[in-house]
Design a protein around this motif. Sequence first.
Motif, PDB file in Angstrom:
ATOM      1  N   LYS A 197       0.862  -1.177   0.000  1.00  0.00           N
ATOM      2  CA  LYS A 197       0.000   0.000   0.000  1.00  0.00           C
ATOM      3  C   LYS A 197       0.898   1.227   0.000  1.00  0.00           C
ATOM      4  N   TYR A 199      -3.098  12.221  -8.947  1.00  0.00           N
ATOM      5  CA  TYR A 199      -3.900  11.170  -8.331  1.00  0.00           C
ATOM      6  C   TYR A 199      -3.119  10.585  -7.159  1.00  0.00           C
ATOM      7  N   ARG A 215      -2.606   4.063  -4.959  1.00  0.00           N
ATOM      8  CA  ARG A 215      -3.300   3.061  -4.136  1.00  0.00           C
ATOM      9  C   ARG A 215      -2.326   1.997  -3.649  1.00  0.00           C
ATOM     10  N   SER A 252      -1.276   1.077  -8.897  1.00  0.00           N
ATOM     11  CA  SER A 252      -2.654   1.488  -9.132  1.00  0.00           C
ATOM     12  C   SER A 252      -2.863   2.801  -8.409  1.00  0.00           C
ATOM     13  N   PHE A 253      -3.840   3.566  -8.876  1.00  0.00           N
ATOM     14  CA  PHE A 253      -4.130   4.850  -8.247  1.00  0.00           C
ATOM     15  C   PHE A 253      -5.634   5.069  -8.191  1.00  0.00           C
ATOM     16  N   TRP A 254      -6.025   5.819  -7.166  1.00  0.00           N
ATOM     17  CA  TRP A 254      -7.440   6.097  -6.929  1.00  0.00           C
ATOM     18  C   TRP A 254      -7.968   7.115  -7.929  1.00  0.00           C
ATOM     19  N   LEU A 255      -9.197   6.923  -8.342  1.00  0.00           N
ATOM     20  CA  LEU A 255      -9.883   7.888  -9.193  1.00  0.00           C
ATOM     21  C   LEU A 255     -10.786   8.754  -8.326  1.00  0.00           C
ATOM     22  N   LYS A 277      -9.266  -0.698 -15.581  1.00  0.00           N
ATOM     23  CA  LYS A 277      -9.941   0.512 -15.118  1.00  0.00           C
ATOM     24  C   LYS A 277     -11.209   0.093 -14.396  1.00  0.00           C
ATOM     25  N   ASP A 322     -13.369   2.966  -9.201  1.00  0.00           N
ATOM     26  CA  ASP A 322     -12.677   3.792  -8.212  1.00  0.00           C
ATOM     27  C   ASP A 322     -11.151   3.809  -8.337  1.00  0.00           C
ATOM     28  N   TYR A 323     -10.588   2.997  -9.214  1.00  0.00           N
ATOM     29  CA  TYR A 323      -9.137   3.027  -9.391  1.00  0.00           C
ATOM     30  C   TYR A 323      -8.736   2.525 -10.778  1.00  0.00           C
TER      31      TYR A 323
END
Length: 135
Positions: free
Chosen positions: A24, A37, A40, A48-51, A86, A89-90
């Motif tokens: 994390k 962004y 995540r 990964s990254f949060w939207l 996609k 939320d991420y």
Amino acid sequence: MSDFLDDFEVKFTYHSKRRAFRVKAEDLKIKIDNKIYTVRDLSSAGLSFWLPSGQNITLQENQIISFTLFTENKDILEGAARIVRKQTDYIACAFLHLTKKQEMLLDKLVLEEQKRRISEIKQKAKESEENNENT
């Protein structure tokens, strides 16, 4: 000593779709097309990254992106990645064309986070043990 190294064989079984261990990421940000962004999670193979909710995001699966990975006060890594998933939320990405130096940097980031988490777990276990002894 070399005889010792020839005395055994270790076989590992890996039951995961992931190519690398993920951690994390609490303080990392990613900049893509001048938009920022929150990361995540991170591995040596991707991130990964949060939207943000409620915003129209034009990024799509299989799209190649250029990015800058950074913390509050320092740029860490610039590179390219392919969007592999996609979700609502991420977004998850796989790094592309990393240099050996970039791979080593990512390995170090992941390892340092693993060490930090292990230290936290040990500290919590120690505190719990001390609390149990005192009761």
